[in-house]
Design a protein around this motif. Structure first.
Motif, PDB file in Angstrom:
ATOM      1  N   CYS A  84       0.828  -1.206   0.000  1.00  0.00           N
ATOM      2  CA  CYS A  84       0.000   0.000   0.000  1.00  0.00           C
ATOM      3  C   CYS A  84       0.862   1.256   0.000  1.00  0.00           C
ATOM      4  O   CYS A  84       0.632   2.190  -0.778  1.00  0.00           O
ATOM      5  CB  CYS A  84      -0.925   0.007   1.220  1.00  0.00           C
ATOM      6  N   TRP A  88      -0.429   2.444  -4.115  1.00  0.00           N
ATOM      7  CA  TRP A  88      -1.459   3.457  -4.343  1.00  0.00           C
ATOM      8  C   TRP A  88      -1.243   4.719  -3.511  1.00  0.00           C
ATOM      9  O   TRP A  88      -1.541   5.829  -3.987  1.00  0.00           O
ATOM     10  CB  TRP A  88      -2.847   2.879  -4.058  1.00  0.00           C
ATOM     11  N   LEU A  92      -0.808   8.363  -5.114  1.00  0.00           N
ATOM     12  CA  LEU A  92      -1.748   9.421  -4.735  1.00  0.00           C
ATOM     13  C   LEU A  92      -1.012  10.689  -4.325  1.00  0.00           C
ATOM     14  O   LEU A  92      -1.418  11.803  -4.692  1.00  0.00           O
ATOM     15  CB  LEU A  92      -2.645   8.926  -3.598  1.00  0.00           C
ATOM     16  N   THR A 122      -9.008  13.411  -7.052  1.00  0.00           N
ATOM     17  CA  THR A 122      -7.685  13.104  -6.496  1.00  0.00           C
ATOM     18  C   THR A 122      -7.480  13.822  -5.167  1.00  0.00           C
ATOM     19  O   THR A 122      -7.009  13.226  -4.194  1.00  0.00           O
ATOM     20  CB  THR A 122      -6.583  13.508  -7.488  1.00  0.00           C
ATOM     21  N   ALA A 125      -9.629  12.207  -2.399  1.00  0.00           N
ATOM     22  CA  ALA A 125      -9.089  10.930  -1.922  1.00  0.00           C
ATOM     23  C   ALA A 125      -7.892  11.163  -1.016  1.00  0.00           C
ATOM     24  O   ALA A 125      -7.748  10.531   0.035  1.00  0.00           O
ATOM     25  CB  ALA A 125      -8.707  10.046  -3.111  1.00  0.00           C
ATOM     26  N   TRP A 126      -6.993  12.059  -1.420  1.00  0.00           N
ATOM     27  CA  TRP A 126      -5.829  12.381  -0.585  1.00  0.00           C
ATOM     28  C   TRP A 126      -6.263  12.975   0.743  1.00  0.00           C
ATOM     29  O   TRP A 126      -5.731  12.619   1.796  1.00  0.00           O
ATOM     30  CB  TRP A 126      -4.919  13.353  -1.325  1.00  0.00           C
ATOM     31  N   LYS A 129      -7.510  10.209   3.073  1.00  0.00           N
ATOM     32  CA  LYS A 129      -6.439   9.354   3.598  1.00  0.00           C
ATOM     33  C   LYS A 129      -5.653  10.019   4.718  1.00  0.00           C
ATOM     34  O   LYS A 129      -5.333   9.397   5.739  1.00  0.00           O
ATOM     35  CB  LYS A 129      -5.507   8.976   2.439  1.00  0.00           C
ATOM     36  N   LEU A 152     -11.224   2.848  -0.072  1.00  0.00           N
ATOM     37  CA  LEU A 152     -10.306   3.906  -0.492  1.00  0.00           C
ATOM     38  C   LEU A 152      -9.066   3.317  -1.143  1.00  0.00           C
ATOM     39  O   LEU A 152      -8.606   3.799  -2.183  1.00  0.00           O
ATOM     40  CB  LEU A 152      -9.919   4.758   0.711  1.00  0.00           C
ATOM     41  N   LEU A 156      -9.380   4.289  -4.878  1.00  0.00           N
ATOM     42  CA  LEU A 156      -8.859   5.661  -4.828  1.00  0.00           C
ATOM     43  C   LEU A 156      -9.977   6.683  -4.993  1.00  0.00           C
ATOM     44  O   LEU A 156      -9.794   7.747  -5.595  1.00  0.00           O
ATOM     45  CB  LEU A 156      -7.772   5.884  -5.878  1.00  0.00           C
ATOM     46  N   THR A 157     -11.136   6.337  -4.474  1.00  0.00           N
ATOM     47  CA  THR A 157     -12.257   7.262  -4.449  1.00  0.00           C
ATOM     48  C   THR A 157     -12.762   7.384  -3.019  1.00  0.00           C
ATOM     49  O   THR A 157     -12.584   6.477  -2.201  1.00  0.00           O
ATOM     50  CB  THR A 157     -13.412   6.790  -5.348  1.00  0.00           C
TER      51      THR A 157
END
Length: 285
Positions: A84, A88, A92, A122, A125-126, A129, A152, A156-157
């Motif tokens: 991870c 991704w 990201l 983008t 999503a960032w 996280k 997530l 990545l959404t």
């Protein structure tokens, strides 16, 4: 670059994909955010919240102010696997960087710019996280369950039950985080039935930007609306976003946005609000 523990790591589980094995160190704040600007060598975090404790009373949770030595850019957790972290999550960070740099730019042609749907997705999503990692680093647990975190990681959404906003910030705060935890009842159920939901609100302030992320542990919690003159909603997506808002928020607004919930949460007609005995100050080395 990530650091991997060499022994004893097989018992750990990745907070995103759930796989077991060697865990890597993931920074709560990406280090690249602090490049070429001064960052305080001390970390400050503030946590507060409340819950309903009887038919006629609300009780405030312990308010906590934590002071920790070391820059916020050094705060890390060891609960993310190498797949991870180097996959991704790394992608990201690379993809969001030009978009964030665009947001904190001092000016734009004609005074405005448009963030297309891909850029908005983008950044959302960032933004999702980052507070989740911070929450894990501070409390060793997450409001978002394992299924939500996996969503997530794999898409990545922004998952359901999570909302994201962004604002321009004008003030003294930089690399500050304000977090509130609220335990609420399902809006369609009597509170005594125990249909409780946890809501995590986290406002991150950095480089003249503010990002607010709300994560609910379940359905049945009223949505919240933020003023369009100061905030832009990134998720749930409403398409492209015109940036910047007409007015930046100040330090007080950044501090209170995660704490003042009366604007969106239906408050019970409680005759008593049991205050916390006071702020608890905790210093970490």
């Amino acid at each position: 670059m990530t650091n991997t523990r060499r022994n004893g790591a097989s018992s750990r589980q990745c907070m995103f994909c759930g796989n077991r094995g060697q865990m890597t160190k993931e920074h709560a704040w990406p280090r690249w955010l602090g490049r070429r600007i001064p960052v305080e060598p001390v970390q400050y975090s503030y946590n507060s919240g409340f819950s309903r404790t009887s038919e006629t009373a609300l009780t405030e949770l312990a308010n906590e102010s934590v002071v920790k030595q070391g820059s916020v850019l050094t705060s890390r957790i060891r609960e993310v696997c190498a797949t991870c972290n180097n996959g991704w999550m790394s992608r990201l960070e690379e993809e969001v960087r030009p978009h964030l740099e665009k947001l904190w730019a001092p000016g734009y042609p004609l005074g405005l710019t448009v963030l297309d749907e891909e850029a908005v997705a983008t950044m959302a999503a960032w933004a999702t996280k980052t507070p989740w990692v911070r929450e894990r680093a501070a409390q060793h647990e997450n409001t978002a369950d394992s299924v939500t975190r996996l969503h997530l990681a794999t898409t990545l959404t922004v998952p359901p039950l999570t909302a994201v906003w962004a604002a321009r910030h004008n003030g003294e705060l930089n690399f500050a985080a304000f977090t509130a935890a609220v335990e609420v009842s399902h809006q369609d159920q009597h509170w005594k039935l125990g249909e409780r939901r946890e809501v995590m609100l986290c406002c991150l302030v950095f480089r003249n930007l503010a990002v607010l992320v709300r994560t609910d542990s379940g359905t049945g919690v009223p949505p919240m609306q933020l003023p369009g003159e100061t905030w832009r909603q990134l998720a749930p997506s409403q398409g492209s976003v015109l940036w910047p808002p007409s007015r930046p928020i100040n330090d007080e607004e950044a501090t209170l946005v995660a704490k003042v919930v009366s604007g969106w949460l239906k408050m019970p007609e409680a005759s008593a609000f049991n205050r916390s005995p006071g702020w608890r100050y905790r210093r970490q080395n």
